[in-house]
Design an enzyme around this catalytic site. Structure first.
Site, PDB file in Angstrom:
ATOM      1  N   GLU A 155      -3.469 -22.799   9.571  1.00 29.38           N
ATOM      2  CA  GLU A 155      -4.682 -22.016  10.248  1.00 29.38           C
ATOM      3  C   GLU A 155      -5.884 -22.365   9.260  1.00 29.38           C
ATOM      4  OE1 GLU A 155      -4.475 -18.380  11.934  1.00 29.38           O
ATOM      5  OE2 GLU A 155      -2.432 -18.595  12.511  1.00 29.38           O
TER       6      GLU A 155
HETATM    7  N1  CAA Z   1     -16.698 -20.125  15.827  1.00 32.16           N
HETATM    8  C1  CAA Z   1     -17.387 -20.907  16.792  1.00 32.16           C
HETATM    9  N2  CAA Z   1     -17.685 -22.145  16.888  1.00 32.16           N
HETATM   10  C2  CAA Z   1     -17.546 -22.776  15.716  1.00 32.16           C
HETATM   11  C3  CAA Z   1     -16.990 -21.962  14.580  1.00 32.16           C
HETATM   12  C4  CAA Z   1     -16.454 -20.847  14.657  1.00 32.16           C
HETATM   13  N3  CAA Z   1     -15.940 -20.089  13.801  1.00 32.16           N
HETATM   14  N4  CAA Z   1     -16.672 -23.122  13.639  1.00 32.16           N
HETATM   15  C5  CAA Z   1     -17.372 -24.240  14.192  1.00 32.16           C
HETATM   16  N5  CAA Z   1     -17.588 -24.125  15.471  1.00 32.16           N
HETATM   17  C6  CAA Z   1     -18.057 -24.825  16.492  1.00 32.16           C
HETATM   18  C7  CAA Z   1     -19.634 -25.547  15.931  1.00 32.16           C
HETATM   19  O1  CAA Z   1     -20.763 -24.582  16.248  1.00 32.16           O
HETATM   20  C8  CAA Z   1     -19.768 -26.952  16.543  1.00 32.16           C
HETATM   21  O2  CAA Z   1     -20.169 -26.709  17.750  1.00 32.16           O
HETATM   22  P1  CAA Z   1     -21.591 -27.335  18.355  1.00 32.16           P
HETATM   23  O3  CAA Z   1     -21.664 -28.686  18.174  1.00 32.16           O
HETATM   24  O4  CAA Z   1     -21.767 -27.074  19.721  1.00 32.16           O
HETATM   25  O5  CAA Z   1     -22.493 -26.729  17.561  1.00 32.16           O
HETATM   26  C9  CAA Z   1     -18.021 -27.285  16.624  1.00 32.16           C
HETATM   27  O6  CAA Z   1     -17.301 -26.098  16.511  1.00 32.16           O
HETATM   28  C10 CAA Z   1     -17.839 -28.452  15.596  1.00 32.16           C
HETATM   29  O7  CAA Z   1     -18.117 -27.608  14.578  1.00 32.16           O
HETATM   30  P2  CAA Z   1     -18.065 -28.789  13.212  1.00 32.16           P
HETATM   31  O8  CAA Z   1     -19.114 -29.662  13.362  1.00 32.16           O
HETATM   32  O9  CAA Z   1     -18.425 -27.820  12.064  1.00 32.16           O
HETATM   33  O10 CAA Z   1     -16.841 -29.545  13.282  1.00 32.16           O
HETATM   34  P3  CAA Z   1     -16.203 -30.319  12.057  1.00 32.16           P
HETATM   35  O11 CAA Z   1     -15.367 -31.537  12.868  1.00 32.16           O
HETATM   36  O12 CAA Z   1     -16.917 -30.547  10.813  1.00 32.16           O
HETATM   37  O13 CAA Z   1     -14.765 -29.414  11.723  1.00 32.16           O
HETATM   38  C11 CAA Z   1     -13.786 -27.620  10.599  1.00 32.16           C
HETATM   39  C12 CAA Z   1     -14.975 -28.076  11.095  1.00 32.16           C
HETATM   40  C13 CAA Z   1     -13.995 -26.307   9.844  1.00 32.16           C
HETATM   41  C14 CAA Z   1     -13.156 -28.586   9.575  1.00 32.16           C
HETATM   42  C15 CAA Z   1     -12.455 -27.542  11.815  1.00 32.16           C
HETATM   43  O14 CAA Z   1     -12.171 -28.938  12.189  1.00 32.16           O
HETATM   44  C16 CAA Z   1     -11.248 -27.017  11.250  1.00 32.16           C
HETATM   45  O15 CAA Z   1     -11.209 -25.568  11.159  1.00 32.16           O
HETATM   46  N6  CAA Z   1     -10.192 -27.518  10.942  1.00 32.16           N
HETATM   47  C17 CAA Z   1      -8.774 -26.784  10.607  1.00 32.16           C
HETATM   48  C18 CAA Z   1      -8.126 -26.710  11.551  1.00 32.16           C
HETATM   49  C19 CAA Z   1      -7.275 -25.838  11.732  1.00 32.16           C
HETATM   50  O16 CAA Z   1      -7.558 -24.573  11.067  1.00 32.16           O
HETATM   51  N7  CAA Z   1      -5.930 -25.999  11.911  1.00 32.16           N
HETATM   52  C20 CAA Z   1      -4.775 -24.854  12.113  1.00 32.16           C
HETATM   53  C21 CAA Z   1      -4.048 -25.332  13.203  1.00 32.16           C
HETATM   54  S1  CAA Z   1      -3.098 -23.932  13.810  1.00 32.16           S
HETATM   55  C22 CAA Z   1      -2.073 -23.178  13.091  1.00 32.16           C
HETATM   56  O17 CAA Z   1      -1.906 -23.709  11.873  1.00 32.16           O
HETATM   57  C23 CAA Z   1      -1.343 -22.115  13.834  1.00 32.16           C
HETATM   58  C24 CAA Z   1      -0.120 -21.951  13.355  1.00 32.16           C
HETATM   59  O18 CAA Z   1       0.843 -22.221  14.023  1.00 32.16           O
HETATM   60  C25 CAA Z   1       0.217 -20.859  12.440  1.00 32.16           C
END
Ligand code: CAA
Length: 379
Positions: free
Chosen positions: A363
């Site tokens: 996550e």
């Molecule tokens: N709420 C709503 N929207 C959001 C948001 C949030 N918390 N965070 C980002 N967004 C939106 C942004 O507003 C943006 O939209 P717009 O272009 O329309 O404004 C869009 O998402 C993209 O945002 P970023 O430009 O910030 O994206 P990025 O490519 O720089 O990535 C990141 C951001 C935080 C690194 C993201 O990619 C991330 O969280 N990566 C990690 C993924 C992750 O947690 N994976 C876990 C897998 S699931 C798992 O582990 C489950 C399990 O089995 C236990």
């Protein structure tokens, strides 16, 4: 400020504590070794309302607040982090996502079964080449009239085989980047949907983790959740809440290992006295307890933010970052306090040390939490 839990929250915490002691403890070492988790145990958690804790009762849920969910996660994780990840994914990522973004028909069809344990959910975002960099999805869902054709591979999916309802994130318009991503409800048994072999893991070995393969899977258009192109926002918002659940899991692992270490230190003797009387051990316990309390307030604060309708992206990321570090540090020290016995499975702490590691990875890794925190602070 009010640090007092309500009577209801205390009751729920006690119910989770009792369940962990009576149902989870006895088989936890065997489940870790055999890498299995009996479906009957999942059903029991469903019967107790642990699988749809925050879901509206009209969809079969318990209608509780996030703090009650966090307290439950903490208690289950003290004993069995494999059980708690099953609970966490189903509650935070699947039920919450469906309830927040799904249509009425989708909620009626899927949510009421998911929140009672009649069905189990999985959240399918990660891919072989899209883990932290979640926008780089390669799985595609191409629209063909009233349905989509899904192709691709998902990796490291919790509940991969035990689930029957999968929320799958896929590119529908690759040229639009993250604005061309959607999320679909995919059912086990749909033609072309295959479950890969079970991963042989370091920790949380009771929970099943698989890759999933989609080969021309025909998904009805009505199974797309939310507006066209809203899938990445869905994933980010859902994960922001999921991180509070994993933070609570980390807190529980830390607290469970600390309790075992304290008990052991009061019983085990060396140099003519219980080892807790040596400062070398007492100082470790003092640090562990202090860090766990600090983690606890970060986790409860993130849950409180969510319950108050405040933004919880920052507090959830901070809670997960800190609590997972505390889980790792505390479990390593718990093994050390147990000495040779700490290295032996019967004493539980070696498993907890292995289980703790994943809380720094899934996550969103701790590096990703720092990205989220840094961006929030500096924007
Ligand atoms: N709420 C709503 N929207 C959001 C948001 C949030 N918390 N965070 C980002 N967004 C939106 C942004 O507003 C943006 O939209 P717009 O272009 O329309 O404004 C869009 O998402 C993209 O945002 P970023 O430009 O910030 O994206 P990025 O490519 O720089 O990535 C990141 C951001 C935080 C690194 C993201 O990619 C991330 O969280 N990566 C990690 C993924 C992750 O947690 N994976 C876990 C897998 S699931 C798992 O582990 C489950 C399990 O089995 C236990």
């Amino acid at each position: 400020m009010d640090f007092q839990l309500t009577d209801e929250q205390q009751m729920i915490r006690q119910a989770a504590r009792d369940f962990a002691q009576t149902e989870l403890l006895s088989g936890v070492i065997a489940r870790d070794e055999s890498q299995s988790f009996p479906p009957e145990l999942i059903q029991k958690m469903g019967n107790l309302g642990f699988l749809g804790m925050m879901v509206d009762p009209k969809y079969g849920g318990s209608g509780l607040d996030t703090l009650s969910y966090v307290l439950t996660m903490e208690e289950l994780s003290k004993i069995d982090a494999s059980a708690s990840v099953i609970v966490s994914v189903n509650n935070s990522l699947v039920c919450w996502g469906l309830e927040a973004f799904g249509s009425e028909a989708q909620k009626e069809k899927y949510l009421s079964r998911l929140s009672t344990g009649d069905s189990l959910g999985a959240f399918c975002l990660s891919e072989p080449e899209a883990g932290s960099d979640a926008t780089s999805q390669k799985t595609t869902a191409i629209e063909k009239g009233d349905h989509y054709i899904l192709n691709g591979t998902k990796n490291w999916i919790t509940n991969g085989n035990s689930a029957d309802t999968y929320l799958v994130i896929a590119q529908t318009h690759p040229e639009k980047g993250h604005h061309g991503i959607n999320v679909f409800i995919v059912e086990k048994g749909m033609e072309g949907f295959k479950i890969g072999p079970k991963e042989n893991k370091l920790g949380i070995r009771g929970s099943d983790t698989h890759s999933l393969l989609f080969n021309d899977v025909k998904v009805p258009g009505e199974n797309r959740i939310g507006e066209d192109g809203s899938g990445f926002r869905f994933a980010m918002k859902t994960l922001a809440g999921g991180r509070i659940g994993i933070a609570a899991q980390a807190l529980g692992i830390a607290a469970g290992a600390y309790e075992l270490a304290k008990k052991y230190a009061k019983e085990r003797k060396s140099f003519g006295t219980e080892i807790c009387n040596h400062q070398a051990i007492a100082f470790k316990l003092a640090d562990m307890h202090t860090q766990i309390e600090a983690a606890r307030y970060l986790v409860y604060k993130a849950a409180w933010d969510k319950d108050q309708g405040k933004n919880y992206d920052l507090s959830g990321a901070m809670a997960k970052l800190y609590a997972s570090q505390v889980a790792m540090d505390t479990t390593v020290e718990a093994v050390q306090i147990h000495g040779g016995n700490g290295f032996v499975k019967d004493y539980h702490v070696e498993r907890m040390m292995r289980d703790a590691k994943i809380t720094q990875i899934y996550e969103g890794t701790n590096q990703i939490q720092r990205v989220v925190i840094g961006r929030k602070l500096l924007k």
